[in-house]
Design a protein around this motif. Sequence first.
Motif, PDB file in Angstrom:
ATOM      1  N   ASP A  12       0.858  -1.190   0.000  1.00 14.22           N
ATOM      2  CA  ASP A  12       0.000   0.000   0.000  1.00 14.22           C
ATOM      3  C   ASP A  12       0.885   1.227   0.000  1.00 14.22           C
ATOM      4  O   ASP A  12       1.916   1.254   0.690  1.00 14.22           O
ATOM      5  N   ASP A  13       0.517   2.245  -0.772  1.00  8.78           N
ATOM      6  CA  ASP A  13       1.373   3.430  -0.852  1.00  8.78           C
ATOM      7  C   ASP A  13       1.011   4.499   0.172  1.00  8.78           C
ATOM      8  O   ASP A  13       1.619   5.569   0.181  1.00  8.78           O
ATOM      9  N   HIS A  14       0.037   4.229   1.042  1.00  8.64           N
ATOM     10  CA  HIS A  14      -0.336   5.196   2.071  1.00  8.64           C
ATOM     11  C   HIS A  14       0.247   4.764   3.422  1.00  8.64           C
ATOM     12  O   HIS A  14      -0.208   3.753   3.987  1.00  8.64           O
ATOM     13  N   PRO A  15       1.221   5.477   3.938  1.00  2.31           N
ATOM     14  CA  PRO A  15       1.882   5.065   5.187  1.00  2.31           C
ATOM     15  C   PRO A  15       0.915   4.858   6.345  1.00  2.31           C
ATOM     16  O   PRO A  15       1.069   3.908   7.124  1.00  2.31           O
ATOM     17  N   LEU A  16      -0.083   5.724   6.476  1.00  2.42           N
ATOM     18  CA  LEU A  16      -1.011   5.599   7.599  1.00  2.42           C
ATOM     19  C   LEU A  16      -1.812   4.307   7.513  1.00  2.42           C
ATOM     20  O   LEU A  16      -2.027   3.616   8.518  1.00  2.42           O
ATOM     21  N   PHE A  17      -2.263   3.969   6.308  1.00  2.00           N
ATOM     22  CA  PHE A  17      -3.044   2.734   6.194  1.00  2.00           C
ATOM     23  C   PHE A  17      -2.150   1.509   6.306  1.00  2.00           C
ATOM     24  O   PHE A  17      -2.573   0.487   6.854  1.00  2.00           O
ATOM     25  N   ARG A  18      -0.922   1.601   5.812  1.00  2.00           N
ATOM     26  CA  ARG A  18       0.020   0.493   6.020  1.00  2.00           C
ATOM     27  C   ARG A  18       0.204   0.232   7.514  1.00  2.00           C
ATOM     28  O   ARG A  18       0.238  -0.906   7.972  1.00  2.00           O
ATOM     29  N   SER A  19       0.305   1.317   8.267  1.00  2.00           N
ATOM     30  CA  SER A  19       0.467   1.187   9.712  1.00  2.00           C
ATOM     31  C   SER A  19      -0.756   0.531  10.348  1.00  2.00           C
ATOM     32  O   SER A  19      -0.635  -0.338  11.223  1.00  2.00           O
ATOM     33  N   LYS A  66      -5.196   0.521  -5.731  1.00  2.00           N
ATOM     34  CA  LYS A  66      -4.575   1.525  -6.596  1.00  2.00           C
ATOM     35  C   LYS A  66      -3.298   2.026  -5.940  1.00  2.00           C
ATOM     36  O   LYS A  66      -3.339   2.641  -4.884  1.00  2.00           O
ATOM     37  N   MET A  67      -2.174   1.728  -6.578  1.00  3.01           N
ATOM     38  CA  MET A  67      -0.893   2.155  -6.038  1.00  3.01           C
ATOM     39  C   MET A  67       0.087   2.332  -7.186  1.00  3.01           C
ATOM     40  O   MET A  67      -0.185   1.889  -8.314  1.00  3.01           O
ATOM     41  N   PRO A  68       1.221   3.010  -6.959  1.00  2.00           N
ATOM     42  CA  PRO A  68       2.166   3.270  -8.047  1.00  2.00           C
ATOM     43  C   PRO A  68       2.598   2.001  -8.764  1.00  2.00           C
ATOM     44  O   PRO A  68       2.937   1.001  -8.142  1.00  2.00           O
ATOM     45  N   GLY A  69       2.530   2.033 -10.082  1.00  2.11           N
ATOM     46  CA  GLY A  69       2.938   0.899 -10.896  1.00  2.11           C
ATOM     47  C   GLY A  69       1.787   0.113 -11.472  1.00  2.11           C
ATOM     48  O   GLY A  69       1.963  -0.695 -12.375  1.00  2.11           O
ATOM     49  N   VAL A 125      -2.644 -12.110  14.050  1.00  2.00           N
ATOM     50  CA  VAL A 125      -1.656 -13.178  13.912  1.00  2.00           C
ATOM     51  C   VAL A 125      -0.407 -12.804  14.709  1.00  2.00           C
ATOM     52  O   VAL A 125       0.539 -12.246  14.162  1.00  2.00           O
ATOM     53  N   ALA A 126      -0.418 -13.106  15.971  1.00  2.00           N
ATOM     54  CA  ALA A 126       0.727 -12.774  16.810  1.00  2.00           C
ATOM     55  C   ALA A 126       1.984 -13.474  16.296  1.00  2.00           C
ATOM     56  O   ALA A 126       1.975 -14.658  15.996  1.00  2.00           O
ATOM     57  N   GLY A 127       3.062 -12.702  16.152  1.00  2.00           N
ATOM     58  CA  GLY A 127       4.328 -13.273  15.720  1.00  2.00           C
ATOM     59  C   GLY A 127       4.505 -13.405  14.225  1.00  2.00           C
ATOM     60  O   GLY A 127       5.509 -13.952  13.768  1.00  2.00           O
ATOM     61  N   ALA A 128       3.551 -12.910  13.438  1.00  2.00           N
ATOM     62  CA  ALA A 128       3.680 -13.008  11.975  1.00  2.00           C
ATOM     63  C   ALA A 128       4.871 -12.201  11.491  1.00  2.00           C
ATOM     64  O   ALA A 128       5.222 -11.164  12.061  1.00  2.00           O
ATOM     65  N   GLU A 129       5.502 -12.692  10.433  1.00  2.00           N
ATOM     66  CA  GLU A 129       6.603 -11.962   9.798  1.00  2.00           C
ATOM     67  C   GLU A 129       6.007 -11.043   8.733  1.00  2.00           C
ATOM     68  O   GLU A 129       5.467 -11.514   7.732  1.00  2.00           O
ATOM     69  N   LEU A 130       6.124  -9.733   8.962  1.00  2.00           N
ATOM     70  CA  LEU A 130       5.496  -8.756   8.074  1.00  2.00           C
ATOM     71  C   LEU A 130       6.535  -8.027   7.250  1.00  2.00           C
ATOM     72  O   LEU A 130       7.597  -7.641   7.747  1.00  2.00           O
ATOM     73  N   GLN A 131       6.201  -7.820   5.973  1.00  2.00           N
ATOM     74  CA  GLN A 131       7.024  -6.996   5.098  1.00  2.00           C
ATOM     75  C   GLN A 131       6.108  -6.005   4.390  1.00  2.00           C
ATOM     76  O   GLN A 131       4.968  -6.340   4.062  1.00  2.00           O
ATOM     77  N   GLU A 132       6.605  -4.793   4.155  1.00  2.00           N
ATOM     78  CA  GLU A 132       5.793  -3.745   3.559  1.00  2.00           C
ATOM     79  C   GLU A 132       6.460  -3.196   2.304  1.00  2.00           C
ATOM     80  O   GLU A 132       7.680  -3.057   2.245  1.00  2.00           O
ATOM     81  N   VAL A 133       5.636  -2.904   1.290  1.00  2.00           N
ATOM     82  CA  VAL A 133       6.111  -2.254   0.069  1.00  2.00           C
ATOM     83  C   VAL A 133       5.129  -1.158  -0.303  1.00  2.00           C
ATOM     84  O   VAL A 133       3.960  -1.192   0.094  1.00  2.00           O
ATOM     85  N   ASP A 134       5.603  -0.160  -1.055  1.00  2.00           N
ATOM     86  CA  ASP A 134       4.744   0.972  -1.393  1.00  2.00           C
ATOM     87  C   ASP A 134       4.539   1.160  -2.884  1.00  2.00           C
ATOM     88  O   ASP A 134       3.977   2.164  -3.327  1.00  2.00           O
ATOM     89  N   PRO A 189     -12.637  -3.278   2.831  1.00  2.00           N
ATOM     90  CA  PRO A 189     -12.737  -1.817   2.661  1.00  2.00           C
ATOM     91  C   PRO A 189     -11.822  -1.099   3.654  1.00  2.00           C
ATOM     92  O   PRO A 189     -11.670  -1.534   4.803  1.00  2.00           O
ATOM     93  N   LYS A 190     -11.220  -0.009   3.211  1.00  2.00           N
ATOM     94  CA  LYS A 190     -10.341   0.742   4.104  1.00  2.00           C
ATOM     95  C   LYS A 190     -11.113   1.398   5.247  1.00  2.00           C
ATOM     96  O   LYS A 190     -10.519   1.794   6.253  1.00  2.00           O
ATOM     97  N   SER A 191     -12.425   1.495   5.091  1.00  2.00           N
ATOM     98  CA  SER A 191     -13.252   2.087   6.146  1.00  2.00           C
ATOM     99  C   SER A 191     -13.575   1.091   7.264  1.00  2.00           C
ATOM    100  O   SER A 191     -14.158   1.465   8.286  1.00  2.00           O
ATOM    101  N   ALA A 192     -13.184  -0.172   7.072  1.00  2.00           N
ATOM    102  CA  ALA A 192     -13.526  -1.203   8.056  1.00  2.00           C
ATOM    103  C   ALA A 192     -12.862  -0.895   9.397  1.00  2.00           C
ATOM    104  O   ALA A 192     -11.666  -0.595   9.443  1.00  2.00           O
ATOM    105  N   PRO A 193     -13.606  -0.964  10.502  1.00  2.00           N
ATOM    106  CA  PRO A 193     -13.013  -0.749  11.819  1.00  2.00           C
ATOM    107  C   PRO A 193     -12.040  -1.872  12.164  1.00  2.00           C
ATOM    108  O   PRO A 193     -12.096  -2.961  11.593  1.00  2.00           O
ATOM    109  N   MET A 194     -11.165  -1.612  13.123  1.00  2.00           N
ATOM    110  CA  MET A 194     -10.116  -2.577  13.467  1.00  2.00           C
ATOM    111  C   MET A 194     -10.656  -3.966  13.801  1.00  2.00           C
ATOM    112  O   MET A 194     -10.104  -4.969  13.318  1.00  2.00           O
ATOM    113  N   PRO A 195     -11.740  -4.108  14.588  1.00  2.00           N
ATOM    114  CA  PRO A 195     -12.238  -5.469  14.872  1.00  2.00           C
ATOM    115  C   PRO A 195     -12.645  -6.232  13.612  1.00  2.00           C
ATOM    116  O   PRO A 195     -12.462  -7.444  13.528  1.00  2.00           O
TER     117      PRO A 195
END
Length: 212
Positions: free
Chosen positions: A11-18, A60-63, A28-37, A107-113
């Motif tokens: 995802d190219d949006h830092p806030l949503f990636r976070s 929708k992201m660059p590329g 998923v406690a302990g998952a190995e996460l990698q991020e790209v933009d 959806p990006k509007s989905a609440p955390m739960p």
Amino acid sequence: MDMAYRIIIADDHPLFRSALHQAVQMAVAGAELQEVDCINSLMQLLSDTDDIDLLLLDLKMPGASGFSALASLRHQYPQLPVVMVSASEEPAIVQQAMRFGAMGFIPKSAPMPVLVSALNTILEGEPWFPDGISLDQAPQDTIAERLASLTPQQFKVLSMLSEGLLNKQIAFELNVSEATVKAHVTAIFRKLDVKNRTQAVIALSQLEGGEY
């Protein structure tokens, strides 16, 4: 949950990636996460990394725009579970994600739960889509199916055609010969059943279909 899960957040949006990062850690406690933009970074990471359990892909992201990235990924990595994330919640867009083989649509509007619940469902091997969405409702999309048959390199060439680049410019960008580009263009025309660049670009624009 299994601590061995390897998950990519694209995802190219830092806030949503976070936010996704946080949701994945909660699900998923302990998952190995990698991020790209961007898509180029994603494709490089996938080529260098084995056994990815889940890809969370921004629509929708660059590329890449719209479903071109999903279609290309499903072609190149058919065993990779891909979940689309999008600011759009239109049923037609969710149905298109289903048609291209996404395992879920969040959806990006989905609440955390809801994010956590969706991720748990998907990692247990079950698809997750917003309530009330059925693939049966989606119209047949022959153009989408034709576009899905393109190879990743053909997608790149088609995307560059849509940007107005000439064969010589595309050859330079991809570090291939102009003859190779011409061969790709010929193959693209054949697979899409079009006669020229304009028709090919229109087909891609129909796949991308607006701002997501």
